[in-house]
Write a protein that holds these residues in place. Structure first.
Motif, mmCIF file in Angstrom:
data_model
loop_
_atom_site.group_PDB
_atom_site.id
_atom_site.type_symbol
_atom_site.label_atom_id
_atom_site.label_comp_id
_atom_site.label_asym_id
_atom_site.label_seq_id
_atom_site.Cartn_x
_atom_site.Cartn_y
_atom_site.Cartn_z
ATOM 1 N N ILE A 41 0.810 -1.213 0.000
ATOM 2 C CA ILE A 41 0.000 0.000 0.000
ATOM 3 C C ILE A 41 0.847 1.268 0.000
ATOM 4 O O ILE A 41 0.407 2.322 -0.444
ATOM 5 N N ARG A 42 2.083 1.165 0.499
ATOM 6 C CA ARG A 42 2.979 2.320 0.501
ATOM 7 C C ARG A 42 4.188 2.017 -0.379
ATOM 8 O O ARG A 42 5.036 1.210 -0.017
ATOM 9 N N MET A 43 4.224 2.677 -1.523
ATOM 10 C CA MET A 43 5.298 2.458 -2.489
ATOM 11 C C MET A 43 5.824 3.810 -2.950
ATOM 12 O O MET A 43 5.094 4.802 -2.957
ATOM 13 N N PRO A 44 7.080 3.881 -3.343
ATOM 14 C CA PRO A 44 7.631 5.151 -3.837
ATOM 15 C C PRO A 44 6.998 5.545 -5.159
ATOM 16 O O PRO A 44 6.533 4.702 -5.925
ATOM 17 N N GLY A 45 6.986 6.845 -5.436
ATOM 18 C CA GLY A 45 6.388 7.319 -6.685
ATOM 19 C C GLY A 45 4.889 7.140 -6.649
ATOM 20 O O GLY A 45 4.206 7.659 -5.766
ATOM 21 N N THR A 46 4.371 6.406 -7.606
ATOM 22 C CA THR A 46 2.948 6.077 -7.632
ATOM 23 C C THR A 46 2.640 5.153 -6.454
ATOM 24 O O THR A 46 3.153 4.039 -6.393
ATOM 25 N N ASP A 47 1.814 5.616 -5.513
ATOM 26 C CA ASP A 47 1.583 4.805 -4.322
ATOM 27 C C ASP A 47 0.639 3.640 -4.610
ATOM 28 O O ASP A 47 0.096 3.503 -5.716
#
Length: 207
Positions: A41-47
């Motif tokens: 659910i929490r990712m760099p760039g496009t979440d």
């Protein structure tokens, strides 16, 4: 053991790719067309929320099921992911067998409806989003009696097989009724159908 490595040891599961950010995850999923995407659910760039919406949101013509993974059992991001079309939620620290079963369940189109996390998220979404609920009478106008029966059992977290057993019908019959009912409700997944039922007061979340 990482998730990909763990899943790769299962004889019926093939890991077709991994991505370090949301944009790459969307691109890879669209090219590989997996049966299910496990989305952090929490990712760099496009979440994870934006990536989930891109893969299975209401405007996606050919959605790919997404299982959202999170380290938080109550997280504002989860509500957005649910509204973006996620098929289920699971904590990253869940037991390996639970993770594997979740992937199989979502890939089979059954989603994750029975786990405690999903029920907590549903309860919070219902509390926040309940607006202008339809009446039970309106629900019976939208759905046939059998479709409504299946929706109520689905909201209890039952699988297709369990619903079929409870109603003494074939599993294929359950699938057919669900396939006809969901467009009537304006939803595209089992989880969204359950959310609709709770938001509109057709069923209530217990305990």
């Amino acid at each position: 053991m990482g998730l990909a490595t763990m899943l790769g040891t299962e004889p019926d599961i093939t890991v077709v790719g991994q991505a370090a950010d949301g944009a790459t995850a969307v691109e890879l999923a669209r090219s590989q067309r997996p049966d299910v995407v496990c989305m952090d659910i929490r990712m760099p760039g496009t979440d994870g929320i934006a990536a989930t919406r891109a893969l299975c949101g209401p405007d996606v013509e050919d959605p790919i099921p997404v299982l959202v993974l999170t380290t938080f059992d109550v997280d504002e991001y989860l509500f957005g992911a649910l509204e973006a079309g996620a098929s289920g939620f699971l904590l990253k620290d869940a037991e390996p067998a639970v993770l594997v079963d979740a992937v199989r369940s979502v890939a089979a189109g059954q989603g994750m409806l029975a786990n405690t996390l999903t029920k907590r998220v549903l309860r919070e979404v219902v509390t926040r989003r309940r607006t202008q609920p339809v009446t039970a009478a309106r629900a019976t106008e939208l759905l046939t009696p059998r479709e409504l029966d299946i929706l109520l059992l689905l909201a209890q977290g039952m699988s297709n097989e369990e619903i079929a057993g409870a109603l003494v019908v074939e599993v294929s019959t359950v699938k057919s009724h669900l396939a006809r009912a969901m467009p009537k409700l304006g939803v595209r997944s089992r989880l969204q159908a359950v959310v609709w039922a709770y938001q509109n007061g057709i069923v209530e979340l217990g305990g």
